[in-house]
Design a protein around this motif. Structure first.
Motif, PDB file in Angstrom:
ATOM      1  N   ALA A  33       0.859  -1.175   0.000  1.00  0.00           N
ATOM      2  CA  ALA A  33       0.000   0.000   0.000  1.00  0.00           C
ATOM      3  C   ALA A  33       0.899   1.229   0.000  1.00  0.00           C
ATOM      4  O   ALA A  33       1.919   1.269   0.704  1.00  0.00           O
ATOM      5  CB  ALA A  33      -0.897   0.014   1.228  1.00  0.00           C
ATOM      6  N   ILE A  34       0.528   2.200  -0.823  1.00  0.00           N
ATOM      7  CA  ILE A  34       1.300   3.421  -0.953  1.00  0.00           C
ATOM      8  C   ILE A  34       0.418   4.598  -0.595  1.00  0.00           C
ATOM      9  O   ILE A  34      -0.752   4.656  -1.006  1.00  0.00           O
ATOM     10  CB  ILE A  34       1.798   3.610  -2.392  1.00  0.00           C
ATOM     11  CG1 ILE A  34       2.694   2.447  -2.778  1.00  0.00           C
ATOM     12  CG2 ILE A  34       2.566   4.926  -2.522  1.00  0.00           C
ATOM     13  CD1 ILE A  34       3.954   2.324  -1.970  1.00  0.00           C
ATOM     14  N   GLY A  35       0.962   5.524   0.148  1.00  0.00           N
ATOM     15  CA  GLY A  35       0.195   6.696   0.526  1.00  0.00           C
ATOM     16  C   GLY A  35       0.975   7.971   0.328  1.00  0.00           C
ATOM     17  O   GLY A  35       2.203   7.986   0.441  1.00  0.00           O
ATOM     18  N   TRP A  36       0.258   9.024  -0.014  1.00  0.00           N
ATOM     19  CA  TRP A  36       0.801  10.374  -0.017  1.00  0.00           C
ATOM     20  C   TRP A  36       0.166  11.126   1.153  1.00  0.00           C
ATOM     21  O   TRP A  36      -1.059  11.107   1.315  1.00  0.00           O
ATOM     22  CB  TRP A  36       0.503  11.091  -1.320  1.00  0.00           C
ATOM     23  CG  TRP A  36       1.359  10.655  -2.466  1.00  0.00           C
ATOM     24  CD1 TRP A  36       1.043   9.760  -3.434  1.00  0.00           C
ATOM     25  CD2 TRP A  36       2.683  11.121  -2.764  1.00  0.00           C
ATOM     26  NE1 TRP A  36       2.090   9.629  -4.314  1.00  0.00           N
ATOM     27  CE2 TRP A  36       3.107  10.467  -3.929  1.00  0.00           C
ATOM     28  CE3 TRP A  36       3.558  12.044  -2.172  1.00  0.00           C
ATOM     29  CZ2 TRP A  36       4.358  10.676  -4.514  1.00  0.00           C
ATOM     30  CZ3 TRP A  36       4.795  12.257  -2.749  1.00  0.00           C
ATOM     31  CH2 TRP A  36       5.185  11.586  -3.892  1.00  0.00           C
ATOM     32  N   SER A  53      -1.885  -1.755  -4.981  1.00  0.00           N
ATOM     33  CA  SER A  53      -1.734  -2.101  -6.389  1.00  0.00           C
ATOM     34  C   SER A  53      -2.565  -3.309  -6.792  1.00  0.00           C
ATOM     35  O   SER A  53      -3.215  -3.317  -7.822  1.00  0.00           O
ATOM     36  CB  SER A  53      -0.266  -2.369  -6.712  1.00  0.00           C
ATOM     37  OG  SER A  53       0.211  -3.465  -5.938  1.00  0.00           O
ATOM     38  N   ASN A  54      -2.579  -4.349  -5.990  1.00  0.00           N
ATOM     39  CA  ASN A  54      -3.170  -5.594  -6.466  1.00  0.00           C
ATOM     40  C   ASN A  54      -4.682  -5.647  -6.311  1.00  0.00           C
ATOM     41  O   ASN A  54      -5.309  -6.581  -6.803  1.00  0.00           O
ATOM     42  CB  ASN A  54      -2.527  -6.789  -5.757  1.00  0.00           C
ATOM     43  CG  ASN A  54      -2.574  -6.666  -4.246  1.00  0.00           C
ATOM     44  OD1 ASN A  54      -3.038  -5.666  -3.710  1.00  0.00           O
ATOM     45  ND2 ASN A  54      -2.081  -7.668  -3.566  1.00  0.00           N
ATOM     46  N   THR A  55      -5.279  -4.657  -5.668  1.00  0.00           N
ATOM     47  CA  THR A  55      -6.737  -4.620  -5.560  1.00  0.00           C
ATOM     48  C   THR A  55      -7.349  -3.426  -6.292  1.00  0.00           C
ATOM     49  O   THR A  55      -8.553  -3.416  -6.547  1.00  0.00           O
ATOM     50  CB  THR A  55      -7.192  -4.546  -4.093  1.00  0.00           C
ATOM     51  OG1 THR A  55      -6.765  -3.293  -3.535  1.00  0.00           O
ATOM     52  CG2 THR A  55      -6.610  -5.699  -3.283  1.00  0.00           C
ATOM     53  N   LEU A 100       2.426  -2.546   4.451  1.00  0.00           N
ATOM     54  CA  LEU A 100       1.677  -3.720   4.030  1.00  0.00           C
ATOM     55  C   LEU A 100       0.230  -3.307   3.742  1.00  0.00           C
ATOM     56  O   LEU A 100      -0.301  -2.400   4.381  1.00  0.00           O
ATOM     57  CB  LEU A 100       1.727  -4.784   5.117  1.00  0.00           C
ATOM     58  CG  LEU A 100       3.114  -5.378   5.385  1.00  0.00           C
ATOM     59  CD1 LEU A 100       3.056  -6.362   6.538  1.00  0.00           C
ATOM     60  CD2 LEU A 100       3.680  -6.042   4.139  1.00  0.00           C
ATOM     61  N   PRO A 101      -0.406  -3.962   2.783  1.00  0.00           N
ATOM     62  CA  PRO A 101      -1.771  -3.563   2.407  1.00  0.00           C
ATOM     63  C   PRO A 101      -2.747  -3.664   3.572  1.00  0.00           C
ATOM     64  O   PRO A 101      -2.643  -4.585   4.395  1.00  0.00           O
ATOM     65  CB  PRO A 101      -2.134  -4.554   1.305  1.00  0.00           C
ATOM     66  CG  PRO A 101      -0.837  -5.007   0.753  1.00  0.00           C
ATOM     67  CD  PRO A 101       0.100  -5.027   1.913  1.00  0.00           C
ATOM     68  N   VAL A 102      -3.665  -2.716   3.637  1.00  0.00           N
ATOM     69  CA  VAL A 102      -4.760  -2.749   4.595  1.00  0.00           C
ATOM     70  C   VAL A 102      -6.070  -2.654   3.821  1.00  0.00           C
ATOM     71  O   VAL A 102      -6.117  -2.123   2.714  1.00  0.00           O
ATOM     72  CB  VAL A 102      -4.677  -1.587   5.616  1.00  0.00           C
ATOM     73  CG1 VAL A 102      -3.445  -1.740   6.489  1.00  0.00           C
ATOM     74  CG2 VAL A 102      -4.653  -0.250   4.902  1.00  0.00           C
ATOM     75  N   VAL A 103      -7.111  -3.193   4.408  1.00  0.00           N
ATOM     76  CA  VAL A 103      -8.421  -3.168   3.774  1.00  0.00           C
ATOM     77  C   VAL A 103      -9.414  -2.508   4.726  1.00  0.00           C
ATOM     78  O   VAL A 103      -9.593  -2.992   5.848  1.00  0.00           O
ATOM     79  CB  VAL A 103      -8.905  -4.582   3.420  1.00  0.00           C
ATOM     80  CG1 VAL A 103     -10.297  -4.515   2.786  1.00  0.00           C
ATOM     81  CG2 VAL A 103      -7.923  -5.247   2.466  1.00  0.00           C
ATOM     82  N   PRO A 104     -10.088  -1.434   4.276  1.00  0.00           N
ATOM     83  CA  PRO A 104      -9.850  -0.710   3.034  1.00  0.00           C
ATOM     84  C   PRO A 104      -8.608   0.159   3.136  1.00  0.00           C
ATOM     85  O   PRO A 104      -8.154   0.486   4.237  1.00  0.00           O
ATOM     86  CB  PRO A 104     -11.108   0.146   2.908  1.00  0.00           C
ATOM     87  CG  PRO A 104     -11.492   0.429   4.322  1.00  0.00           C
ATOM     88  CD  PRO A 104     -11.162  -0.828   5.081  1.00  0.00           C
TER      89      PRO A 104
END
Length: 130
Positions: A33-36, A53-55, A100-104
């Motif tokens: 997960a990428i954030g600005w 990216s993958n979702t 690491l990716p988080v949802v949402p």
């Protein structure tokens, strides 16, 4: 060495555009997960836009919705923030972060404290002024 490096900031007039870049080294951004985020003088850091990216899950703060766009170039291992119709209130130091990716993915943007994410860039200044 794991590193994020921002570039592309500077001075721009109201209504103008800038594109910020965040280049990763030492690891691949794919799957992260990428954030600005941004922090204006005297204010707390806030999340601007975050994506996975993958979702394809992407979040924008209300203040930038419709004006900013987050994107990735996997070949260059770089994330971008395209900023259009800039306003004086967009003036801040902008940071990119990876985790690491988080949802949402909104949850990444709503937790802007530096301790909350694994990797941070050094920050780059954006000034919107006439």
């Amino acid at each position: 060495q794991l590193q994020l490096v921002e570039s592309g900031g500077g001075l721009v007039q109201p209504g103008g555009s800038l594109r910020l870049s965040c280049a990763a080294s030492g690891f691949t951004l794919d799957g992260y997960a990428i954030g600005w985020f941004r922090q204006a003088p005297g204010q707390e850091r806030e999340g601007v836009s975050c994506s996975v990216s993958n979702t394809g899950d992407t979040f924008y703060a209300d203040s930038v919705q419709g004006r900013f766009t987050i994107s990735r170039d996997y070949a260059k291992n770089t994330v971008y923030l395209e900023m259009n119709d800039l306003k004086p209130e967009d003036t801040a130091v902008y940071y990119c972060a990876a985790d690491l990716p988080v949802v949402p993915v909104q949850a990444m943007c709503t937790n802007p404290h530096p301790d909350n994410h694994a990797y941070w860039g050094q920050g780059i200044r954006v000034t919107v002024s006439s």
